[in-house]
Structures are given as structure tokens and as C-alpha cells.
Design an enzyme around this catalytic site. Structure first.
Site, PDB file in Angstrom:
ATOM      1  N   TRP A  25      -7.631   3.744 -10.343  1.00 43.05           N
ATOM      2  CA  TRP A  25      -6.809   3.682  -9.269  1.00 43.05           C
ATOM      3  C   TRP A  25      -7.734   2.533  -8.215  1.00 43.05           C
ATOM      4  CZ3 TRP A  25      -2.277   4.880  -7.522  1.00 43.05           C
ATOM      5  CH2 TRP A  25      -1.993   4.608  -6.182  1.00 43.05           C
ATOM      6  N   TRP A  26      -9.142   2.586  -8.213  1.00 47.30           N
ATOM      7  CA  TRP A  26      -9.702   1.832  -7.300  1.00 47.30           C
ATOM      8  C   TRP A  26      -9.435   0.360  -7.717  1.00 47.30           C
ATOM      9  CZ3 TRP A  26     -15.283   4.149  -7.282  1.00 47.30           C
ATOM     10  CH2 TRP A  26     -15.339   5.175  -6.442  1.00 47.30           C
ATOM     11  N   TYR A  43      -3.575  16.250   1.961  1.00 46.60           N
ATOM     12  CA  TYR A  43      -4.223  14.678   2.226  1.00 46.60           C
ATOM     13  C   TYR A  43      -3.224  13.884   2.839  1.00 46.60           C
ATOM     14  CZ  TYR A  43      -6.641  10.777   0.251  1.00 46.60           C
ATOM     15  OH  TYR A  43      -7.675   9.553  -0.043  1.00 46.60           O
ATOM     16  N   HIS A  81       1.326   4.027  -3.131  1.00 45.43           N
ATOM     17  CA  HIS A  81       1.032   5.474  -3.051  1.00 45.43           C
ATOM     18  C   HIS A  81       2.365   6.305  -2.824  1.00 45.43           C
ATOM     19  CE1 HIS A  81      -2.831   4.161  -1.535  1.00 45.43           C
ATOM     20  NE2 HIS A  81      -3.216   5.476  -1.460  1.00 45.43           N
ATOM     21  N   TYR A  88       0.807  -1.348   0.103  1.00 46.91           N
ATOM     22  CA  TYR A  88       0.231   0.123   0.010  1.00 46.91           C
ATOM     23  C   TYR A  88       0.955   1.291   0.137  1.00 46.91           C
ATOM     24  CZ  TYR A  88      -3.569   3.310   1.290  1.00 46.91           C
ATOM     25  OH  TYR A  88      -4.771   4.319   1.544  1.00 46.91           O
TER      26      TYR A  88
END
Length: 104
Positions: A76-77, A41, A22, A18
């Protein structure tokens, strides 16, 4: 400005992947976040539970909600679906958190 916080959950053993994904966030995804009014963010991981806690500041919540309909967001999902809990459309299972305190 709207402050939004939420939680999501990684599958066991997927924290490193993950973070890797990112750290290499696609430029078009970064651009979309800004285009739809997102800034400042951050995502944090509780390593004991694999729960991710997200925080984002939004210009407008309704504008931000429309970002889910963009092609890059859907892409992206799909890219992230194999490492975290998702809904049938591959969007992450995301639970908004209730704000209880803020100090500038």
C-alpha cells in the site's frame, strides 16, 4: 482502547486521486487494519494546505506498530508514494498529533 491522531501531506493536485484510491481500498488492506486492532479509522483533508489528518482507534499501540511490517502495508505504501510525502522506505511522512481534549 487507544485513540491515535496524526497528519500527513499530499502533493499538490493529488486530493482527488487520494480519495479515489481510498474509496477502492483493497480488501486485504482493510482486513490487515482490523487484524492489527484498528477500528473507527477516518482521514480528513485540509484542502487549503493539502494536509491529511488521520484518526484511528487501536486495541493496542504495540500491536498496531507491527502492522508496518506486513507485506500488504508495504505494498500500500508503494502504491501511495507517488501522491504524498514519504520516507525513503515509502512509508508516509506521518506526524503524531498531541491529544488535548476528548468528550464522549
Amino acid at each position: 482502547m487507544v485513540r491515535k491522531s496524526f497528519k500527513m501531506k499530499l502533493y499538490e493536485g493529488m486530493a482527488e486521486e487520494y480519495e479515489k484510491r481510498h474509496n477502492a481500498l483493497w480488501p486485504e488492506m482493510r482486513d490487515m487494519i482490523h487484524e492489527y486492532g484498528g477500528s473507527n479509522y477516518s482521514i480528513f483533508l485540509d484542502t487549503e494546505t493539502n494536509v491529511l489528518y488521520g484518526y484511528i482507534e487501536l486495541e493496542d499501540a504495540e500491536k498496531w506498530d507491527k502492522s508496518a511490517d506486513t507485506e500488504i502495508c508495504r505494498k500500500w505504501w508503494d502504491f501511495m508514494a507517488d501522491i504524498m510525502e514519504t520516507n525513503p522506505d515509502n512509508s508516509p511522512v506521518s506526524i503524531d498529533l498531541k491529544p488535548v481534549f476528548h468528550l464522549d
